[in-house]
Design a protein around this motif. Structure first.
Motif, PDB file in Angstrom:
ATOM      1  N   CYS A 189      42.590  63.286  31.008  1.00  0.00           N
ATOM      2  CA  CYS A 189      42.074  61.970  30.618  1.00  0.00           C
ATOM      3  C   CYS A 189      42.815  61.440  29.388  1.00  0.00           C
ATOM      4  O   CYS A 189      42.787  60.257  29.110  1.00  0.00           O
ATOM      5  N   LEU A 190      43.435  62.332  28.641  1.00  0.00           N
ATOM      6  CA  LEU A 190      44.249  62.022  27.465  1.00  0.00           C
ATOM      7  C   LEU A 190      43.462  61.468  26.280  1.00  0.00           C
ATOM      8  O   LEU A 190      44.038  60.862  25.376  1.00  0.00           O
ATOM      9  N   LEU A 191      42.147  61.674  26.271  1.00  0.00           N
ATOM     10  CA  LEU A 191      41.373  61.264  25.093  1.00  0.00           C
ATOM     11  C   LEU A 191      41.796  62.076  23.867  1.00  0.00           C
ATOM     12  O   LEU A 191      41.781  61.573  22.750  1.00  0.00           O
ATOM     13  N   CYS A 192      42.197  63.324  24.071  1.00  0.00           N
ATOM     14  CA  CYS A 192      42.678  64.149  22.956  1.00  0.00           C
ATOM     15  C   CYS A 192      43.961  63.564  22.366  1.00  0.00           C
ATOM     16  O   CYS A 192      44.147  63.538  21.153  1.00  0.00           O
ATOM     17  N   TRP A 193      44.816  63.077  23.225  1.00  0.00           N
ATOM     18  CA  TRP A 193      46.086  62.490  22.794  1.00  0.00           C
ATOM     19  C   TRP A 193      45.851  61.228  21.960  1.00  0.00           C
ATOM     20  O   TRP A 193      46.517  61.022  20.953  1.00  0.00           O
ATOM     21  N   VAL A 194      44.878  60.442  22.365  1.00  0.00           N
ATOM     22  CA  VAL A 194      44.573  59.188  21.669  1.00  0.00           C
ATOM     23  C   VAL A 194      44.109  59.447  20.240  1.00  0.00           C
ATOM     24  O   VAL A 194      44.488  58.727  19.321  1.00  0.00           O
TER      25      VAL A 194
END
Length: 101
Positions: free
Chosen positions: A53-58
């Motif tokens: 989901c890439l919430l960590c990346w954000v």
């Protein structure tokens, strides 16, 4: 324009002989410095739980979440400072927060 001054600092120098504080002599970039050695905790990625989901990346303030083709591929431990923001954000339990060994 600030004139560049190279100083070899010795214990007997006074403050007047040192480079002024707060003056940036050269442009820098976080990529130039290995800052991951600062951490005492680190995120560990579980690939099987990850939904990409890439919430960590954000939320990563150090841009330490590696992403290729829209999917997480790992963690850049050379620059991750272990703040834990990515692990707190992960809704799927794909990131554990463990002591640095």
């Amino acid at each position: 324009m600030i004139k560049e001054r190279k100083v070899n600092i010795t214990p007997d120098m006074t403050w007047r002989e040192l480079t002024p504080g707060g003056v940036i002599q050269d442009a820098g970039n976080a990529e130039d410095f290995k800052t991951g050695d600062w951490r005492s905790m680190r995120p560990v990625w579980n690939t099987e739980k990850c939904k990409h989901c890439l919430l960590c990346w954000v939320v990563c303030p150090d841009n330490s979440i590696k992403v290729e083709d829209g999917k997480m591929t790992g963690i850049d431990y050379d620059h991750c400072k272990g703040c834990g923001v990515c692990t707190a954000q992960c809704k799927f339990g794909a990131l554990d927060y463990v002591p640095e060994e």
